[in-house]
Write a protein that holds these residues in place. Structure first.
Motif, PDB file in Angstrom:
ATOM      1  N   ASN A 168       9.019  25.410  47.932  1.00  0.00           N
ATOM      2  CA  ASN A 168       9.994  26.592  47.293  1.00  0.00           C
ATOM      3  C   ASN A 168      10.410  27.426  48.785  1.00  0.00           C
ATOM      4  O   ASN A 168      11.030  27.564  48.930  1.00  0.00           O
ATOM      5  CB  ASN A 168      10.121  27.144  46.061  1.00  0.00           C
ATOM      6  N   GLN A 169       9.521  28.135  48.372  1.00  0.00           N
ATOM      7  CA  GLN A 169       9.061  29.045  49.436  1.00  0.00           C
ATOM      8  C   GLN A 169       8.844  28.695  50.967  1.00  0.00           C
ATOM      9  O   GLN A 169      10.073  29.346  52.227  1.00  0.00           O
ATOM     10  CB  GLN A 169       7.686  30.091  49.717  1.00  0.00           C
ATOM     11  N   LEU A 170       8.921  27.247  50.621  1.00  0.00           N
ATOM     12  CA  LEU A 170       8.785  26.845  52.471  1.00  0.00           C
ATOM     13  C   LEU A 170      10.790  26.197  53.035  1.00  0.00           C
ATOM     14  O   LEU A 170      10.607  26.343  53.204  1.00  0.00           O
ATOM     15  CB  LEU A 170       8.351  25.501  52.286  1.00  0.00           C
ATOM     16  N   ASN A 171      11.157  25.515  51.380  1.00  0.00           N
ATOM     17  CA  ASN A 171      12.810  26.145  51.840  1.00  0.00           C
ATOM     18  C   ASN A 171      13.200  27.024  52.310  1.00  0.00           C
ATOM     19  O   ASN A 171      14.217  26.773  52.906  1.00  0.00           O
ATOM     20  CB  ASN A 171      12.833  25.081  50.905  1.00  0.00           C
ATOM     21  N   VAL A 172      13.153  27.885  51.251  1.00  0.00           N
ATOM     22  CA  VAL A 172      13.569  29.021  51.467  1.00  0.00           C
ATOM     23  C   VAL A 172      13.181  29.458  52.521  1.00  0.00           C
ATOM     24  O   VAL A 172      13.663  30.356  53.632  1.00  0.00           O
ATOM     25  CB  VAL A 172      13.504  30.291  51.036  1.00  0.00           C
ATOM     26  N   GLU A 173      11.721  29.395  53.687  1.00  0.00           N
ATOM     27  CA  GLU A 173      12.055  30.083  54.983  1.00  0.00           C
ATOM     28  C   GLU A 173      12.795  28.893  55.583  1.00  0.00           C
ATOM     29  O   GLU A 173      13.867  29.374  56.614  1.00  0.00           O
ATOM     30  CB  GLU A 173      10.769  29.593  55.244  1.00  0.00           C
ATOM     31  N   ILE A 174      12.678  27.861  55.190  1.00  0.00           N
ATOM     32  CA  ILE A 174      13.462  26.454  55.582  1.00  0.00           C
ATOM     33  C   ILE A 174      14.915  26.974  56.074  1.00  0.00           C
ATOM     34  O   ILE A 174      15.568  27.266  57.663  1.00  0.00           O
ATOM     35  CB  ILE A 174      13.564  25.376  56.207  1.00  0.00           C
ATOM     36  N   SER A 175      16.112  27.364  55.097  1.00  0.00           N
ATOM     37  CA  SER A 175      16.745  27.676  54.697  1.00  0.00           C
ATOM     38  C   SER A 175      17.469  29.249  55.936  1.00  0.00           C
ATOM     39  O   SER A 175      18.427  29.373  56.696  1.00  0.00           O
ATOM     40  CB  SER A 175      17.406  28.060  53.482  1.00  0.00           C
ATOM     41  N   LYS A 176      16.607  30.355  55.248  1.00  0.00           N
ATOM     42  CA  LYS A 176      16.645  31.239  55.954  1.00  0.00           C
ATOM     43  C   LYS A 176      16.750  31.060  57.443  1.00  0.00           C
ATOM     44  O   LYS A 176      17.324  32.127  58.255  1.00  0.00           O
ATOM     45  CB  LYS A 176      15.263  32.154  55.879  1.00  0.00           C
ATOM     46  N   ASN A 177      15.473  30.106  58.165  1.00  0.00           N
ATOM     47  CA  ASN A 177      15.808  30.670  60.167  1.00  0.00           C
ATOM     48  C   ASN A 177      17.037  29.599  60.082  1.00  0.00           C
ATOM     49  O   ASN A 177      17.768  29.693  60.835  1.00  0.00           O
ATOM     50  CB  ASN A 177      14.546  30.017  60.197  1.00  0.00           C
ATOM     51  N   LEU A 178      17.306  28.898  59.738  1.00  0.00           N
ATOM     52  CA  LEU A 178      19.147  27.646  59.534  1.00  0.00           C
ATOM     53  C   LEU A 178      19.960  28.313  59.984  1.00  0.00           C
ATOM     54  O   LEU A 178      20.827  29.295  60.736  1.00  0.00           O
ATOM     55  CB  LEU A 178      19.059  26.717  58.981  1.00  0.00           C
ATOM     56  N   ASN A 222      16.863  33.358  69.065  1.00  0.00           N
ATOM     57  CA  ASN A 222      17.449  31.766  68.740  1.00  0.00           C
ATOM     58  C   ASN A 222      16.060  30.388  68.689  1.00  0.00           C
ATOM     59  O   ASN A 222      15.922  29.976  68.338  1.00  0.00           O
ATOM     60  CB  ASN A 222      18.743  30.925  68.969  1.00  0.00           C
ATOM     61  N   LEU A 223      15.773  31.147  69.871  1.00  0.00           N
ATOM     62  CA  LEU A 223      14.695  30.317  70.233  1.00  0.00           C
ATOM     63  C   LEU A 223      13.259  30.267  68.952  1.00  0.00           C
ATOM     64  O   LEU A 223      12.530  30.302  69.021  1.00  0.00           O
ATOM     65  CB  LEU A 223      13.998  31.358  71.572  1.00  0.00           C
ATOM     66  N   ASN A 224      13.414  31.917  68.701  1.00  0.00           N
ATOM     67  CA  ASN A 224      11.873  32.532  68.384  1.00  0.00           C
ATOM     68  C   ASN A 224      12.443  31.503  67.123  1.00  0.00           C
ATOM     69  O   ASN A 224      11.475  31.177  65.716  1.00  0.00           O
ATOM     70  CB  ASN A 224      12.452  33.285  67.854  1.00  0.00           C
ATOM     71  N   GLN A 225      13.500  31.543  66.154  1.00  0.00           N
ATOM     72  CA  GLN A 225      13.455  31.008  64.989  1.00  0.00           C
ATOM     73  C   GLN A 225      14.006  29.624  64.863  1.00  0.00           C
ATOM     74  O   GLN A 225      13.246  28.499  64.730  1.00  0.00           O
ATOM     75  CB  GLN A 225      15.348  30.551  65.041  1.00  0.00           C
ATOM     76  N   ILE A 226      13.398  28.528  66.796  1.00  0.00           N
ATOM     77  CA  ILE A 226      14.004  27.397  66.525  1.00  0.00           C
ATOM     78  C   ILE A 226      12.491  27.447  66.444  1.00  0.00           C
ATOM     79  O   ILE A 226      11.297  25.926  66.224  1.00  0.00           O
ATOM     80  CB  ILE A 226      14.080  26.718  67.941  1.00  0.00           C
ATOM     81  N   GLU A 227      11.789  27.805  67.561  1.00  0.00           N
ATOM     82  CA  GLU A 227       9.829  28.168  67.685  1.00  0.00           C
ATOM     83  C   GLU A 227       9.061  27.932  66.043  1.00  0.00           C
ATOM     84  O   GLU A 227       8.229  27.204  65.103  1.00  0.00           O
ATOM     85  CB  GLU A 227       9.799  29.189  68.119  1.00  0.00           C
ATOM     86  N   HIS A 228      10.334  29.030  65.027  1.00  0.00           N
ATOM     87  CA  HIS A 228       9.271  28.965  63.774  1.00  0.00           C
ATOM     88  C   HIS A 228       9.944  27.440  63.257  1.00  0.00           C
ATOM     89  O   HIS A 228       8.754  27.332  62.080  1.00  0.00           O
ATOM     90  CB  HIS A 228       9.932  30.047  63.490  1.00  0.00           C
ATOM     91  N   LEU A 229      11.073  27.160  63.298  1.00  0.00           N
ATOM     92  CA  LEU A 229      11.229  25.946  62.440  1.00  0.00           C
ATOM     93  C   LEU A 229      10.159  24.780  62.858  1.00  0.00           C
ATOM     94  O   LEU A 229       9.981  23.693  62.150  1.00  0.00           O
ATOM     95  CB  LEU A 229      12.732  25.719  62.431  1.00  0.00           C
ATOM     96  N   THR A 230      10.348  24.790  64.222  1.00  0.00           N
ATOM     97  CA  THR A 230       9.123  24.000  64.633  1.00  0.00           C
ATOM     98  C   THR A 230       7.765  23.550  63.397  1.00  0.00           C
ATOM     99  O   THR A 230       7.272  22.655  63.551  1.00  0.00           O
ATOM    100  CB  THR A 230       9.075  23.506  66.258  1.00  0.00           C
TER     101      THR A 230
END
Length: 66
Positions: free
Chosen positions: A22-32, A44-52
């Motif tokens: 659930n925490q991973l889902n929240v982290e993905i949603s927050k970054n998107l 945006n580059l930092n967000q994409i790096e974290h999502l990757t």
């Protein structure tokens, strides 16, 4: 904690391993949500790096054993 044989290389890798699904889902949603066309390119580059990092972690964590 998920059981993975992958070595933990960074603090970020350790943090991902310790998160619940659930925490991973929240982290993905927050970054998107933080990505925007009007936003700062570096942000945006930092967000994409974290999502990757999250997506590669999930790929390795839940890879079927063949």
């Amino acid at each position: 904690m998920r059981k993975s044989n992958k070595k933990i290389r960074t603090q970020a890798d350790y943090d991902l391993k310790m998160m619940s699904d659930n925490q991973l889902n929240v982290e993905i949603s927050k970054n998107l949500d933080n990505l925007s066309e009007d936003g700062d390119a570096m942000s945006n580059l930092n967000q994409i790096e974290h999502l990757t990092r999250i997506l590669f972690y999930l790929r390795d964590e839940y890879k079927p054993n063949n």
